[in-house]
Design a protein around this motif. Structure first.
Motif, PDB file in Angstrom:
ATOM      1  N   GLU A 101       1.426   1.015  -3.121  1.00  0.00           N
ATOM      2  CA  GLU A 101       1.283   0.361  -1.824  1.00  0.00           C
ATOM      3  C   GLU A 101       0.401   1.162  -0.873  1.00  0.00           C
ATOM      4  OE1 GLU A 101       5.436  -2.097  -1.351  1.00  0.00           O
ATOM      5  OE2 GLU A 101       5.413  -0.022  -0.671  1.00  0.00           O
ATOM      6  N   GLY A 102      -0.391   0.449  -0.110  1.00  0.00           N
ATOM      7  CA  GLY A 102      -1.139   1.043   0.989  1.00  0.00           C
ATOM      8  C   GLY A 102      -0.355   0.859   2.280  1.00  0.00           C
ATOM      9  N   VAL A 103      -0.205   1.946   3.038  1.00  0.00           N
ATOM     10  CA  VAL A 103       0.603   1.902   4.264  1.00  0.00           C
ATOM     11  C   VAL A 103      -0.152   2.572   5.412  1.00  0.00           C
ATOM     12  CG1 VAL A 103       2.784   1.863   3.008  1.00  0.00           C
ATOM     13  CG2 VAL A 103       1.804   4.060   3.697  1.00  0.00           C
ATOM     14  N   PHE A 104       0.309   2.279   6.609  1.00  0.00           N
ATOM     15  CA  PHE A 104      -0.263   2.856   7.829  1.00  0.00           C
ATOM     16  C   PHE A 104       0.695   3.880   8.434  1.00  0.00           C
ATOM     17  CE2 PHE A 104      -2.349  -1.499   8.376  1.00  0.00           C
ATOM     18  CZ  PHE A 104      -3.606  -1.063   7.984  1.00  0.00           C
ATOM     19  N   ALA A 105       0.126   4.964   8.974  1.00  0.00           N
ATOM     20  CA  ALA A 105       0.881   5.918   9.790  1.00  0.00           C
ATOM     21  C   ALA A 105       0.292   5.912  11.195  1.00  0.00           C
ATOM     22  CB  ALA A 105       0.807   7.318   9.201  1.00  0.00           C
ATOM     23  N   PHE A 112       2.371   0.214  18.155  1.00  0.00           N
ATOM     24  CA  PHE A 112       2.311  -0.572  16.933  1.00  0.00           C
ATOM     25  C   PHE A 112       3.639  -0.502  16.179  1.00  0.00           C
ATOM     26  CE2 PHE A 112      -2.354   0.837  16.986  1.00  0.00           C
ATOM     27  CZ  PHE A 112      -2.719  -0.246  17.785  1.00  0.00           C
ATOM     28  N   THR A 113       4.160  -1.657  15.808  1.00  0.00           N
ATOM     29  CA  THR A 113       5.436  -1.703  15.079  1.00  0.00           C
ATOM     30  C   THR A 113       5.339  -2.469  13.764  1.00  0.00           C
ATOM     31  OG1 THR A 113       6.116  -3.694  16.291  1.00  0.00           O
ATOM     32  CG2 THR A 113       6.770  -1.555  17.222  1.00  0.00           C
ATOM     33  N   ALA A 114       4.255  -3.197  13.549  1.00  0.00           N
ATOM     34  CA  ALA A 114       4.108  -4.004  12.336  1.00  0.00           C
ATOM     35  C   ALA A 114       2.663  -3.936  11.854  1.00  0.00           C
ATOM     36  CB  ALA A 114       4.497  -5.460  12.613  1.00  0.00           C
ATOM     37  N   ALA A 165      -4.524   5.444   7.216  1.00  0.00           N
ATOM     38  CA  ALA A 165      -4.165   4.602   6.077  1.00  0.00           C
ATOM     39  C   ALA A 165      -4.116   5.456   4.822  1.00  0.00           C
ATOM     40  CB  ALA A 165      -5.182   3.475   5.905  1.00  0.00           C
ATOM     41  N   GLY A 166      -3.236   5.081   3.898  1.00  0.00           N
ATOM     42  CA  GLY A 166      -3.155   5.822   2.649  1.00  0.00           C
ATOM     43  C   GLY A 166      -2.142   5.229   1.706  1.00  0.00           C
ATOM     44  N   ILE A 167      -1.911   5.929   0.610  1.00  0.00           N
ATOM     45  CA  ILE A 167      -0.942   5.530  -0.409  1.00  0.00           C
ATOM     46  C   ILE A 167       0.455   5.942   0.040  1.00  0.00           C
ATOM     47  CG2 ILE A 167      -0.233   5.938  -2.801  1.00  0.00           C
ATOM     48  CD1 ILE A 167      -3.253   6.477  -3.354  1.00  0.00           C
ATOM     49  N   ARG A 168       1.441   5.088  -0.229  1.00  0.00           N
ATOM     50  CA  ARG A 168       2.769   5.312   0.318  1.00  0.00           C
ATOM     51  C   ARG A 168       3.335   6.702   0.003  1.00  0.00           C
ATOM     52  NH1 ARG A 168       6.665   2.650   2.670  1.00  0.00           N
ATOM     53  NH2 ARG A 168       5.718   0.582   2.369  1.00  0.00           N
ATOM     54  N   GLY A 186       6.532  -1.770   5.993  1.00  0.00           N
ATOM     55  CA  GLY A 186       5.804  -2.721   5.168  1.00  0.00           C
ATOM     56  C   GLY A 186       4.476  -2.151   4.687  1.00  0.00           C
ATOM     57  N   ARG A 187       3.816  -2.887   3.821  1.00  0.00           N
ATOM     58  CA  ARG A 187       2.531  -2.461   3.274  1.00  0.00           C
ATOM     59  C   ARG A 187       1.428  -3.355   3.807  1.00  0.00           C
ATOM     60  NH1 ARG A 187       4.688  -5.305  -1.642  1.00  0.00           N
ATOM     61  NH2 ARG A 187       3.446  -7.218  -1.842  1.00  0.00           N
ATOM     62  N   PHE A 188       0.220  -2.794   3.864  1.00  0.00           N
ATOM     63  CA  PHE A 188      -0.916  -3.634   4.254  1.00  0.00           C
ATOM     64  C   PHE A 188      -1.674  -4.127   3.023  1.00  0.00           C
ATOM     65  CE2 PHE A 188      -2.815   0.652   4.314  1.00  0.00           C
ATOM     66  CZ  PHE A 188      -3.961   0.467   3.568  1.00  0.00           C
ATOM     67  N   MET A 189      -1.424  -3.509   1.855  1.00  0.00           N
ATOM     68  CA  MET A 189      -2.039  -3.990   0.625  1.00  0.00           C
ATOM     69  C   MET A 189      -1.236  -3.514  -0.569  1.00  0.00           C
ATOM     70  SD  MET A 189      -5.353  -1.487  -0.152  1.00  0.00           S
ATOM     71  CE  MET A 189      -5.776  -2.437  -1.617  1.00  0.00           C
ATOM     72  N   GLU A 190      -1.367  -4.233  -1.664  1.00  0.00           N
ATOM     73  CA  GLU A 190      -0.824  -3.814  -2.944  1.00  0.00           C
ATOM     74  C   GLU A 190      -2.000  -3.345  -3.787  1.00  0.00           C
ATOM     75  OE1 GLU A 190       2.872  -5.417  -5.432  1.00  0.00           O
ATOM     76  OE2 GLU A 190       1.159  -6.792  -5.467  1.00  0.00           O
ATOM     77  N   ILE A 191      -1.938  -2.104  -4.241  1.00  0.00           N
ATOM     78  CA  ILE A 191      -3.047  -1.490  -4.956  1.00  0.00           C
ATOM     79  C   ILE A 191      -2.790  -1.624  -6.449  1.00  0.00           C
ATOM     80  CG2 ILE A 191      -4.387   0.616  -5.265  1.00  0.00           C
ATOM     81  CD1 ILE A 191      -3.376   1.519  -2.494  1.00  0.00           C
TER      82      ILE A 191
END
Length: 240
Positions: A101-105, A112-114, A165-168, A186-191
């Protein structure tokens, strides 16, 4: 068990050695050093070499873009990369063997909450140059801006960006080491991590790789390889 024919072996390893590019920059898939790499990609490369009946040369890089370039330039016969349209012009991919998963920090006090909050004008997102999430965000964002660096989290911190952005898995560790940050739920993309080779290869060769990947998933090989290096076997991709 899928064993390569002589024609497939000549096509995939024309020099008599299978050259596999490995991205040590993704700690979920590969660990260790260029002299002693480990991880699921290394294990798959060696298994493919065993089925071809040839030795394996591991070409180790610290970023996905470098691993891709080795494949595109003809220095590698096999690669382990996320499936992305920008790569598919040069690389014929199997179905994925692992899904990550790609996630945001963001800073802990960020509004930002979502995931849906991120794509706004004025928002700058630090990414690792040439990574799957760089390619994905670059083609999907409508308002936010991608800021590339050798490491996205370094660009995020050095430039005071709004988002990283990065890998979970590594992002979870990064946030744990920096209490002033948090992950967006949550994730912003499935890698979709897959095995690839050049599109110049024969269709039979690509089918061979596809069949091997499906066997290694179904038989527990991929799950075992992940567990051996401390990664969860829940990352194994579903059957194609």
């Amino acid at each position: 068990m899928t064993i390569a024919t002589a024609a497939i072996t000549r096509d995939l390893a024309p020099n008599g050695t299978l050259r596999a590019s490995v991205n040590l920059g993704n700690p979920v898939l590969a660990q260790g050093t260029p002299a002693a790499p480990a991880g699921v990609t290394v294990d798959i490369a060696r298994e493919v070499g065993a089925r071809l009946g040839v030795p394996v040369e591991l070409l180790c890089f610290d970023a996905a873009r470098k691993s891709y370039e080795a494949m595109a330039d003809g220095r590698a016969d096999l690669c382990f990369l996320a499936v992305e349209p920008a790569r598919e012009a040069e690389v014929a991919f199997t179905a994925p063997y692992v899904m990550i998963e790609g996630v945001f920090a963001v800073p802990r006090d960020s509004d930002f909450t979502a995931v849906a909050d991120i794509d706004r004008a004025g928002v700058r997102i630090g990414v690792k140059r040439g990574s799957a999430y760089d390619l994905f965000l670059s083609r999907t964002l409508e308002h936010a801006t991608v800021v590339r660096g050798e490491e996205g989290v370094d660009a995020f911190r050095a430039q005071g960006l709004e988002v990283a952005a990065g890998i979970r898995q590594p992002m979870t560790r990064f946030v744990a080491e920096h209490p002033g940050l948090r992950l967006i739920e949550g994730r912003f993309m499935e890698i979709r991590q897959a095995v690839g080779t050049t599109r110049s290869r024969r269709p039979e060769t690509v089918r061979f790789l596809q069949d091997v990947v499906e066997e290694l998933k179904a038989g527990g090989f991929v799950a075992d390889a992940l567990r051996r290096v401390g990664q969860p076997d829940t990352l194994v991709a579903p059957p194609a």
